[in-house]
Design a protein around this motif. Structure first.
Motif, PDB file in Angstrom:
ATOM      1  N   LEU A  45     -17.738  42.082  -1.031  1.00  0.00           N
ATOM      2  CA  LEU A  45     -17.141  43.246  -1.700  1.00  0.00           C
ATOM      3  C   LEU A  45     -15.955  43.783  -0.908  1.00  0.00           C
ATOM      4  CD1 LEU A  45     -20.280  45.141  -2.923  1.00  0.00           C
ATOM      5  CD2 LEU A  45     -18.502  44.153  -4.306  1.00  0.00           C
ATOM      6  N   PHE A  46     -16.070  43.799   0.430  1.00  0.00           N
ATOM      7  CA  PHE A  46     -14.935  44.216   1.250  1.00  0.00           C
ATOM      8  C   PHE A  46     -13.740  43.297   1.012  1.00  0.00           C
ATOM      9  CE2 PHE A  46     -17.676  46.397   4.685  1.00  0.00           C
ATOM     10  CZ  PHE A  46     -17.628  47.570   3.973  1.00  0.00           C
ATOM     11  N   LEU A  48     -13.112  41.670  -1.701  1.00  0.00           N
ATOM     12  CA  LEU A  48     -12.575  41.995  -3.029  1.00  0.00           C
ATOM     13  C   LEU A  48     -11.706  43.242  -2.973  1.00  0.00           C
ATOM     14  CD1 LEU A  48     -15.505  41.399  -5.518  1.00  0.00           C
ATOM     15  CD2 LEU A  48     -13.365  40.175  -5.378  1.00  0.00           C
ATOM     16  N   LEU A  49     -12.028  44.171  -2.047  1.00  0.00           N
ATOM     17  CA  LEU A  49     -11.254  45.400  -1.910  1.00  0.00           C
ATOM     18  C   LEU A  49     -10.033  45.216  -1.010  1.00  0.00           C
ATOM     19  CD1 LEU A  49     -14.111  47.993  -1.598  1.00  0.00           C
ATOM     20  CD2 LEU A  49     -12.265  48.092  -3.230  1.00  0.00           C
ATOM     21  N   GLN A  50      -9.783  43.977  -0.573  1.00  0.00           N
ATOM     22  CA  GLN A  50      -8.668  43.654   0.323  1.00  0.00           C
ATOM     23  C   GLN A  50      -8.807  44.295   1.689  1.00  0.00           C
ATOM     24  OE1 GLN A  50      -5.407  44.444  -2.622  1.00  0.00           O
ATOM     25  NE2 GLN A  50      -4.593  42.630  -1.643  1.00  0.00           N
ATOM     26  N   ALA A  51     -10.003  44.704   2.063  1.00  0.00           N
ATOM     27  CA  ALA A  51     -10.246  45.140   3.441  1.00  0.00           C
ATOM     28  C   ALA A  51     -10.718  43.920   4.230  1.00  0.00           C
ATOM     29  CB  ALA A  51     -11.287  46.257   3.462  1.00  0.00           C
ATOM     30  N   PHE A  53     -10.081  42.626   7.159  1.00  0.00           N
ATOM     31  CA  PHE A  53     -10.535  42.788   8.541  1.00  0.00           C
ATOM     32  C   PHE A  53     -11.986  43.252   8.578  1.00  0.00           C
ATOM     33  CE2 PHE A  53     -10.810  45.782  12.205  1.00  0.00           C
ATOM     34  CZ  PHE A  53     -10.873  44.819  13.180  1.00  0.00           C
ATOM     35  N   PHE A  54     -12.323  44.218   7.708  1.00  0.00           N
ATOM     36  CA  PHE A  54     -13.682  44.742   7.747  1.00  0.00           C
ATOM     37  C   PHE A  54     -14.673  43.780   7.098  1.00  0.00           C
ATOM     38  CE2 PHE A  54     -11.189  48.475   8.542  1.00  0.00           C
ATOM     39  CZ  PHE A  54     -11.873  48.974   9.629  1.00  0.00           C
ATOM     40  N   VAL A  57     -15.472  41.865  10.144  1.00  0.00           N
ATOM     41  CA  VAL A  57     -16.271  42.706  11.038  1.00  0.00           C
ATOM     42  C   VAL A  57     -17.693  42.856  10.502  1.00  0.00           C
ATOM     43  CG1 VAL A  57     -16.494  45.041  11.950  1.00  0.00           C
ATOM     44  CG2 VAL A  57     -14.311  43.914  11.994  1.00  0.00           C
ATOM     45  N   GLN A  58     -17.821  42.948   9.174  1.00  0.00           N
ATOM     46  CA  GLN A  58     -19.152  43.046   8.563  1.00  0.00           C
ATOM     47  C   GLN A  58     -19.990  41.824   8.915  1.00  0.00           C
ATOM     48  OE1 GLN A  58     -20.444  45.392   6.483  1.00  0.00           O
ATOM     49  NE2 GLN A  58     -22.141  44.343   5.534  1.00  0.00           N
ATOM     50  N   GLU A 129      -2.157  43.392   5.817  1.00  0.00           N
ATOM     51  CA  GLU A 129      -3.101  44.324   6.418  1.00  0.00           C
ATOM     52  C   GLU A 129      -2.598  44.708   7.809  1.00  0.00           C
ATOM     53  OE1 GLU A 129      -7.007  42.949   6.287  1.00  0.00           O
ATOM     54  OE2 GLU A 129      -7.849  44.963   6.382  1.00  0.00           O
ATOM     55  N   PRO A 130      -2.435  45.983   8.069  1.00  0.00           N
ATOM     56  CA  PRO A 130      -1.756  46.427   9.287  1.00  0.00           C
ATOM     57  C   PRO A 130      -2.670  46.405  10.505  1.00  0.00           C
ATOM     58  CG  PRO A 130      -2.327  48.301   7.951  1.00  0.00           C
ATOM     59  CD  PRO A 130      -2.828  47.108   7.216  1.00  0.00           C
TER      60      PRO A 130
ATOM     61  N   ILE B   2     -10.749  45.647 -11.546  1.00  0.00           N
ATOM     62  CA  ILE B   2     -12.060  46.310 -11.424  1.00  0.00           C
ATOM     63  C   ILE B   2     -11.859  47.823 -11.328  1.00  0.00           C
ATOM     64  CG2 ILE B   2     -14.159  46.389 -10.078  1.00  0.00           C
ATOM     65  CD1 ILE B   2     -13.128  43.662  -8.873  1.00  0.00           C
ATOM     66  N   TYR B   7     -17.388  50.291  -8.353  1.00  0.00           N
ATOM     67  CA  TYR B   7     -17.761  50.296  -6.936  1.00  0.00           C
ATOM     68  C   TYR B   7     -18.636  51.500  -6.621  1.00  0.00           C
ATOM     69  CZ  TYR B   7     -14.447  46.596  -5.828  1.00  0.00           C
ATOM     70  OH  TYR B   7     -13.806  45.404  -5.747  1.00  0.00           O
ATOM     71  N   ALA B  47     -14.520  52.056   1.664  1.00  0.00           N
ATOM     72  CA  ALA B  47     -13.522  51.013   1.451  1.00  0.00           C
ATOM     73  C   ALA B  47     -12.892  51.146   0.063  1.00  0.00           C
ATOM     74  CB  ALA B  47     -14.167  49.635   1.624  1.00  0.00           C
ATOM     75  N   TRP B  50     -10.502  53.976   0.182  1.00  0.00           N
ATOM     76  CA  TRP B  50      -9.335  53.570   0.978  1.00  0.00           C
ATOM     77  C   TRP B  50      -8.363  52.772   0.124  1.00  0.00           C
ATOM     78  CZ3 TRP B  50      -8.319  48.350   2.198  1.00  0.00           C
ATOM     79  CH2 TRP B  50      -7.217  48.161   3.027  1.00  0.00           C
ATOM     80  N   HIS B  51      -8.916  51.812  -0.648  1.00  0.00           N
ATOM     81  CA  HIS B  51      -8.069  51.010  -1.530  1.00  0.00           C
ATOM     82  C   HIS B  51      -7.388  51.895  -2.575  1.00  0.00           C
ATOM     83  CE1 HIS B  51      -7.284  46.987  -3.462  1.00  0.00           C
ATOM     84  NE2 HIS B  51      -6.870  47.821  -4.375  1.00  0.00           N
ATOM     85  N   THR B  61       1.342  54.078   5.762  1.00  0.00           N
ATOM     86  CA  THR B  61       0.520  53.063   6.402  1.00  0.00           C
ATOM     87  C   THR B  61      -0.940  53.491   6.295  1.00  0.00           C
ATOM     88  OG1 THR B  61       2.317  52.997   7.990  1.00  0.00           O
ATOM     89  CG2 THR B  61       0.420  51.623   8.435  1.00  0.00           C
ATOM     90  N   LEU B  63      -3.972  53.848   7.557  1.00  0.00           N
ATOM     91  CA  LEU B  63      -4.812  53.706   8.745  1.00  0.00           C
ATOM     92  C   LEU B  63      -6.007  54.646   8.767  1.00  0.00           C
ATOM     93  CD1 LEU B  63      -2.271  53.135  11.604  1.00  0.00           C
ATOM     94  CD2 LEU B  63      -3.787  51.523  10.532  1.00  0.00           C
ATOM     95  N   MET B  66      -9.196  53.115   7.489  1.00  0.00           N
ATOM     96  CA  MET B  66      -9.680  52.009   8.321  1.00  0.00           C
ATOM     97  C   MET B  66     -10.358  52.532   9.571  1.00  0.00           C
ATOM     98  SD  MET B  66      -6.477  49.453   7.907  1.00  0.00           S
ATOM     99  CE  MET B  66      -7.232  48.009   8.574  1.00  0.00           C
ATOM    100  N   LEU B  69     -13.725  53.893   8.626  1.00  0.00           N
ATOM    101  CA  LEU B  69     -14.654  52.786   8.391  1.00  0.00           C
ATOM    102  C   LEU B  69     -15.142  52.198   9.713  1.00  0.00           C
ATOM    103  CD1 LEU B  69     -15.655  51.506   5.808  1.00  0.00           C
ATOM    104  CD2 LEU B  69     -13.685  50.039   5.789  1.00  0.00           C
ATOM    105  N   PHE B  73     -19.009  51.895  11.306  1.00  0.00           N
ATOM    106  CA  PHE B  73     -19.587  50.655  11.836  1.00  0.00           C
ATOM    107  C   PHE B  73     -20.165  50.879  13.225  1.00  0.00           C
ATOM    108  CE2 PHE B  73     -17.372  48.182   8.603  1.00  0.00           C
ATOM    109  CZ  PHE B  73     -18.223  47.123   8.448  1.00  0.00           C
TER     110      PHE B  73
END
Lengths: 174, 107
Positions: A45-46, A48-51, A53-54, A57-58, A129-130, B2, B7, B47, B50-51, B61, B63, B66, B69, B73
């Motif tokens: 799912l991350f 799919l959300l374009q995250a 990096f996470f 990390v997940q 992704e920055p 979507i 979500y 997330a 964020w999107h 930017t 950030l 992120m 998030l 974690f």
């Protein structure tokens, strides 16, 4: 129904199915393995959300570290659960199920009138992704230096505390 | 594409199942697993928002979300480590990992 929506629905079904198997599984070992499946679904799912990096990390932190840690915990404390021979689930579970179904319905109903909730999440165009920006912001005093240092101290304290709590100070045989 | 609400509903479902696991499992490790599910539901929400925010403000930017998030974690990892250490310590002294049988302050 686009391809992305079909992928989302499949991943959501796998994730929620894994979570339901956690709730109904009778053996702790199987529960942890279903937890790994659920965490993998969340990682997708991350993505799919374009995250992205996470998503990585997940997989590294949750599946690689936390799930394995819980697996060790289950194997170190398994004996009593086998000896007790009783159900892993409390006998009044259906009361809880009804209350939680009501909670879920309340959340879904309260989301519906909010117009922004129906915004389609489009693919972010020309989006890189920055990660380097994130890395610099974490050590920049004007940005996120303090949260970064606080979480470093938290992790250090947790490491010391976990070793202090779990070590056998009496030197017993167990 | 979507919608955001999909979500949110998925995260609500995952959170509710996690709450159910926390309230019904007898094993303390089962309760920890339920907490992990609830934290994952929160992460999906973060997330997704964020999107959503990045999509609405493409010039900035992205950030803030992120870093938020990442902090969730870190706290989840810390909570699991201390929780498992406590469970193992209690198991060593009381020879049980059932939450209902851990009923003494003094080991």
């Amino acid at each position: 129904m686009t391809a992305m929506q079909i992928i989302f629905l499949i991943v959501a079904a796998v994730t929620l199915g894994g979570a339901l198997m956690i709730a109904t599984s009778r053996r702790m070992m199987h529960t942890v393995l279903w937890l790994v499946l659920t965490l993998m679904g969340v990682a997708v799912l991350f993505a799919l959300l374009q995250a992205n990096f996470f998503s990585v990390v997940q997989v590294l932190v949750y599946i690689g570290a936390i799930a394995i840690l819980i697996l060790f915990g289950v194997m170190l404390t398994r004996r009593s659960m086998v000896d007790a021979g009783e159900s892993l689930v409390h006998k009044n579970w259906w009361v809880v199920a009804v209350v939680i179904a009501l909670l879920f319905a309340a959340i879904v109903i309260s989301i519906q009138p909010w117009g922004a909730a129906h915004t389609p999440l489009v693919e972010l165009m020309e989006f890189k992704e920055p990660i380097s920006d994130l890395g610099e912001a974490l050590v920049d005093p004007a940005a996120y230096l303090i949260p970064f240092e606080v979480s470093s101290v938290l992790l250090l304290a947790v490491m010391v505390a976990a070793i202090y709590i779990a070590v056998d100070r009496k030197g017993g045989k167990s | 594409m979507i919608p955001l609400s999909w979500y949110l509903i998925l995260a609500a479902g995952l959170f509710c199942i996690g709450l159910f696991v926390v309230l019904t499992k007898k094993s303390a490790i089962g309760i920890l697993i339920g907490i992990e599910l609830m934290l994952n539901a929160v992460n999906i929400n973060l997330a997704a928002f964020w999107h959503y925010y990045t999509q609405l403000n493409p010039s900035q930017t992205p950030l803030n979300g992120m870093v938020f998030l990442a902090i969730v974690f870190i706290v989840a990892a810390a909570e699991t480590a201390v929780g498992l250490a406590l469970i193992i310590s209690a198991y060593r002294r009381r020879n049980t990992s059932v939450a209902g049988e851990m009923d003494l302050l003094k080991g």
